[in-house]
Design a protein around this motif. Sequence first.
Motif, mmCIF file in Angstrom:
data_model
loop_
_atom_site.group_PDB
_atom_site.id
_atom_site.type_symbol
_atom_site.label_atom_id
_atom_site.label_comp_id
_atom_site.label_asym_id
_atom_site.label_seq_id
_atom_site.Cartn_x
_atom_site.Cartn_y
_atom_site.Cartn_z
ATOM 1 N N LEU A 143 85.897 47.923 71.648
ATOM 2 C CA LEU A 143 84.597 47.388 71.205
ATOM 3 C C LEU A 143 84.500 47.297 69.681
ATOM 4 O O LEU A 143 83.967 46.332 69.147
ATOM 5 C CB LEU A 143 83.452 48.275 71.715
ATOM 6 C CG LEU A 143 83.090 48.172 73.191
ATOM 7 C CD1 LEU A 143 82.079 49.249 73.556
ATOM 8 C CD2 LEU A 143 82.536 46.803 73.535
ATOM 9 N N ILE A 144 85.017 48.320 69.015
ATOM 10 C CA ILE A 144 84.875 48.337 67.559
ATOM 11 C C ILE A 144 85.862 47.401 66.854
ATOM 12 O O ILE A 144 85.856 47.301 65.639
ATOM 13 C CB ILE A 144 84.973 49.775 66.982
ATOM 14 C CG1 ILE A 144 86.331 50.398 67.312
ATOM 15 C CG2 ILE A 144 83.827 50.636 67.461
ATOM 16 C CD1 ILE A 144 86.564 51.744 66.648
ATOM 17 N N ASN A 145 86.695 46.743 67.648
ATOM 18 C CA ASN A 145 87.610 45.768 67.048
ATOM 19 C C ASN A 145 87.337 44.336 67.492
ATOM 20 O O ASN A 145 88.056 43.413 67.108
ATOM 21 C CB ASN A 145 89.062 46.137 67.368
ATOM 22 C CG ASN A 145 89.548 47.256 66.473
ATOM 23 O OD1 ASN A 145 89.379 47.203 65.254
ATOM 24 N ND2 ASN A 145 90.096 48.297 67.068
ATOM 25 N N ILE A 146 86.295 44.153 68.321
ATOM 26 C CA ILE A 146 85.954 42.786 68.733
ATOM 27 C C ILE A 146 85.312 42.081 67.542
ATOM 28 O O ILE A 146 84.335 42.571 66.978
ATOM 29 C CB ILE A 146 84.979 42.792 69.941
ATOM 30 C CG1 ILE A 146 85.680 43.339 71.188
ATOM 31 C CG2 ILE A 146 84.439 41.388 70.206
ATOM 32 C CD1 ILE A 146 84.773 43.513 72.388
ATOM 33 N N PRO A 147 85.861 40.936 67.109
ATOM 34 C CA PRO A 147 85.251 40.267 65.958
ATOM 35 C C PRO A 147 83.848 39.765 66.282
ATOM 36 O O PRO A 147 83.637 39.182 67.336
ATOM 37 C CB PRO A 147 86.194 39.103 65.650
ATOM 38 C CG PRO A 147 87.181 39.064 66.738
ATOM 39 C CD PRO A 147 86.991 40.217 67.649
ATOM 40 N N LEU A 148 82.918 40.056 65.390
ATOM 41 C CA LEU A 148 81.549 39.561 65.565
ATOM 42 C C LEU A 148 81.514 38.133 65.036
ATOM 43 O O LEU A 148 81.023 37.872 63.958
ATOM 44 C CB LEU A 148 80.559 40.443 64.798
ATOM 45 C CG LEU A 148 80.543 41.908 65.182
ATOM 46 C CD1 LEU A 148 79.587 42.674 64.305
ATOM 47 C CD2 LEU A 148 80.158 42.065 66.639
ATOM 48 N N ASP A 149 82.116 37.268 65.810
ATOM 49 C CA ASP A 149 82.224 35.883 65.373
ATOM 50 C C ASP A 149 80.827 35.291 65.237
ATOM 51 O O ASP A 149 79.965 35.542 66.042
ATOM 52 C CB ASP A 149 83.019 35.103 66.422
ATOM 53 C CG ASP A 149 83.556 33.830 65.848
ATOM 54 O OD1 ASP A 149 83.470 33.681 64.632
ATOM 55 O OD2 ASP A 149 84.039 33.012 66.630
ATOM 56 N N GLN A 153 89.076 35.587 55.303
ATOM 57 C CA GLN A 153 89.744 36.860 55.064
ATOM 58 C C GLN A 153 91.220 36.622 54.756
ATOM 59 O O GLN A 153 91.765 35.563 55.080
ATOM 60 C CB GLN A 153 89.591 37.759 56.285
ATOM 61 C CG GLN A 153 88.166 38.284 56.429
ATOM 62 C CD GLN A 153 88.009 39.224 57.604
ATOM 63 O OE1 GLN A 153 88.919 39.393 58.402
ATOM 64 N NE2 GLN A 153 86.845 39.831 57.703
ATOM 65 N N THR A 178 74.007 37.410 61.265
ATOM 66 C CA THR A 178 74.006 38.487 62.245
ATOM 67 C C THR A 178 75.066 38.060 63.245
ATOM 68 O O THR A 178 75.779 37.080 63.011
ATOM 69 C CB THR A 178 72.646 38.616 62.953
ATOM 70 O OG1 THR A 178 72.423 37.431 63.695
ATOM 71 C CG2 THR A 178 71.523 38.834 61.961
ATOM 72 N N MET A 179 75.146 38.752 64.348
ATOM 73 C CA MET A 179 76.151 38.323 65.311
ATOM 74 C C MET A 179 75.784 36.967 65.911
ATOM 75 O O MET A 179 76.640 36.177 66.271
ATOM 76 C CB MET A 179 76.284 39.352 66.423
ATOM 77 C CG MET A 179 77.424 39.018 67.337
ATOM 78 S SD MET A 179 77.845 40.354 68.385
ATOM 79 C CE MET A 179 79.064 39.579 69.423
ATOM 80 N N LYS A 180 74.512 36.687 66.017
ATOM 81 C CA LYS A 180 74.062 35.451 66.659
ATOM 82 C C LYS A 180 73.817 34.315 65.660
ATOM 83 O O LYS A 180 73.935 33.157 66.011
ATOM 84 C CB LYS A 180 72.760 35.714 67.423
ATOM 85 C CG LYS A 180 72.935 36.506 68.696
ATOM 86 C CD LYS A 180 73.402 35.607 69.809
ATOM 87 C CE LYS A 180 73.479 36.359 71.129
ATOM 88 N NZ LYS A 180 74.072 35.550 72.183
#
Lengths: 182, 355
Positions: free
Chosen positions: B42-48, B60, B218-220
Motif C-alpha cells: 500500500l505504501i508503495n502504490i503511486p498516488l497517480d 521524477q 490530491t490523489m483525485k
Amino acid sequence: MVCRITYHLNRIKLKTIIWLIFFLVFTFRTAGAQEFDAKLQIVFIYQITHYFQWPNDNSETFIIGVIGQSPILNELQKLAAAKKINNKTIIIKQFDNSSSISDCHILFIPYKESARIENIKKSIKGRHTMLISEKPGMAEKGTCINLVNIDGTMKFELNKSSCKSSGLRTTPMIEKLAIIIK
Amino acid sequence: MRIKNHKNVFLALIIWCFIGLECTYAQNKGNKDFYETKIEELINIPLDKASVIGLPHPHQKGAWHFQYRYMDMGMTGTMTSDKKNTTSEVLKNFMMAPTKMHMHTDMGMIMYGVTNKWTLMAMANYYNFEMDMIMMTGKEVKMGSKGFGDTKIKATYLAYYKNRASIMASIGASLPTGSINQTSMNMMTGQIEQMPYNMQLGSGTVDPLIDICYLGSTMKSSWGIAALSTFRVYNNKNKYRLGNQYKIMLGYGYKVSNWFSVTSRFDIGFWNNIRGKDPNLNPMVSPNHRPDLRAGSRFELSGGLALKVPKGAFEGLEFIIDYRQPFYQRLKGPQMPVDHHIVGTLQWILKRKSR
C-alpha cells in the motif's frame, strides 16, 4: 472604464456563460475532495488492525468511528459487509461532533475535521481508541497514525507515545514501515 | 478534421463525462481482494493524479514522457477589436480578404527527469496550414503551407515540493527550424510570391522561453496555474520579428478512476504586433500581409477527457481529447479570430520503478 467593461460583458454570448458555469461547477464540485483515495485508506485501516493489540478487548464487535462526514464512510460500510477483524463483526459509527463520540477501536478524523483534534483527544481520554488522521502535522498533534502523501505515495506517520497513552501496543514490524514521529 | 457543429461537440463532451462517472461507480463495486493488499504494498502504490493537460510539469529522476499531439484550429472571417467584419468591409482597404483558415499541427515531445529537480524537454511541430481568401473580383483563392515549425527546448527546475504543492520554473528556447520563406502562386500574375506572416511556419529567430508554474494535487484532483512567455529579441533574415507572446493558464483535472480523468482549463493569451516588415510582402494585399495587424488577446475555456491504461505492459499510456472554445477575443484587426481548437493527445509516461 466601467462602461467599457459593461460593453465587453454584454458582448459575451450565452455559450460563454454555459462554459463558465461548467468550469466553475466542475471545479467547486471537486474542491473538497479528500486527500487520498477512500478505498486505499480503507484497506490501510483494515490491514493496520493486524499489527496492533487492543488491551482487555472482550467485545464481540470491532467498532470504527468517523467524525463528521467523509467519503470514507461509504467505503467503510462496504468493508464491514465484506470482512471481519479478529473474527469480530465490523460496526461503523458516524459522530457529528466530538461530544457524541462513544467507544470505538479506531476513530478516523477526515481532513476537514482536523481542527477538532483537541476536543476529540479530550473525548477519547481513558479509552483504547486509535486515532487515524489524514492531514500533514496531525501526528505531532497527537493522532496515533497520520496518512501523508510523500513523493506521490501514501506513507504513514506513527506517534508511538499517542499509541502508548491509548494503551495500544505496536509491533516492531509496523515501526519499520512507519515514519516515527515520537 | 473539420468540426462543423461545435455545440454538438460540447454536448457530447458533457454526456461523455457523465457516462464515464456512472461507469466508474459501477466498476468500483466489488473488488474484495483489494482488502488483502499488505501495508508494505500500500505504501508503495503511486498516488497517480489526474492530468492537467498543457501545463508545465516536472518528472521524477529517470522518468521518460513521450507525447504525440494532434491539434486542429479553425478560423473564420476577420475581426477588428471584438467585432466581426464583413468581407466587403475588409475589401474596402485590401485586395483580398481571408475567409477561412485551418491549422493542423502534429506535435512530438520528449521529457526526461534528469534529477528529481531538473526535467529536460524537447518539442517538434509539423504544421499544415490551409487558408481560403476572396478577391475584390469575387474570385476565391486557396493557399497552403506545410512543414516543420520551430523546435522548442526547455529545462524545468522544481523549486519547491512539499506534500501536494509544487512550484517550478522553466527556461528554454524556440529554435528557428521552421521556414519563413513559404511561397505560393499569385492567381492574378501567375508569379511565385511570399506567403503572408500567418502562413509562415516559424519565427526565424531564436526566442527565449520563460515559464513559471504552480501545481497542486490530491490523489483525485490536480490543479495548476502557469504563466508562459515567448520573447522575440532580434529581427530574422526577412527583417522582422514576431511579437512577444504571453499566456496565463488555469487548469484543473479530476481523476474519476484509475483509467478515466476529466480536465478543464481557462487560458488567457496576449501577443504583440510584428516589429519590422518583410520587404517581400505588399501590405495592401490582405490584412495578413500587415505587420501592424497581428496583436491581440484571447480568453478560452476548454474541457477534456483522459483515458489511461492503469496496469500491464502499457501501464501509463494515456489518450486525451480536449475541446477548446474562445469566449472573448480582442484583435488588432482585421485579423482572423479562432473558432475552436480540438486537441488529441497520446502520451506515455515511463517512471523508474521504486523499491
